[in-house]
Design a protein around this motif. Sequence first.
Motif, mmCIF file in Angstrom:
data_model
loop_
_atom_site.group_PDB
_atom_site.id
_atom_site.type_symbol
_atom_site.label_atom_id
_atom_site.label_comp_id
_atom_site.label_asym_id
_atom_site.label_seq_id
_atom_site.Cartn_x
_atom_site.Cartn_y
_atom_site.Cartn_z
ATOM 1 N N SER A 114 0.841 -1.214 0.000
ATOM 2 C CA SER A 114 0.000 0.000 0.000
ATOM 3 C C SER A 114 0.870 1.255 0.000
ATOM 4 N N ALA A 141 -7.550 3.334 0.447
ATOM 5 C CA ALA A 141 -7.117 4.742 0.405
ATOM 6 C C ALA A 141 -6.250 4.990 -0.829
ATOM 7 N N ARG A 142 -5.404 4.031 -1.194
ATOM 8 C CA ARG A 142 -4.588 4.174 -2.410
ATOM 9 C C ARG A 142 -5.469 4.223 -3.646
ATOM 10 N N GLN A 171 -8.397 5.424 -3.855
ATOM 11 C CA GLN A 171 -9.126 6.700 -3.898
ATOM 12 C C GLN A 171 -8.223 7.878 -4.222
ATOM 13 N N SER A 172 -6.916 7.687 -4.114
ATOM 14 C CA SER A 172 -6.006 8.826 -4.364
ATOM 15 C C SER A 172 -5.662 8.966 -5.830
#
Length: 147
Positions: A49, A143-144, A146-147
Amino acid sequence: MVKWVLRRSSGTDNPHATDLKMGAAFDPIVSSLYAIDYDLFPEFLTVVSQSENWGFSKASFRFHENMDQHELAQVSAVSGRKMKPGEVLIMEEQAGAVLLDSASFFRLVFDYGSALLANKASRDLVANEWKADMHRALALIAARLQS
């Protein structure tokens, strides 16, 4: 676009309780994911991640940004082409090597990790700590994505 199919394994010979089907060109990915002991999967997800390289006896996951020029120069010998920024090199001792864009890689490991968590926990007795670690690690991968 890379496609895959995940389903619950019908037998008990698969320690992940999850079958991953992809085209033959992606056998190194399937073999590499299967080679990771299920109890190490939260650590694997946490490490990748952060776009950190992960490797063990038979398989490795290497990010372009974490390879030096010498390593990058050798990629075409194992994968058949030069590695581009934003790609991951996945190698497995028996199955070979393949390059995958990092967005597809993160989606795949998120989907596979989610299926592993659901299928393994419903088939076998697994520690609550492992489940919690998987949830935390999957949140990092999400989270990755979504970035």
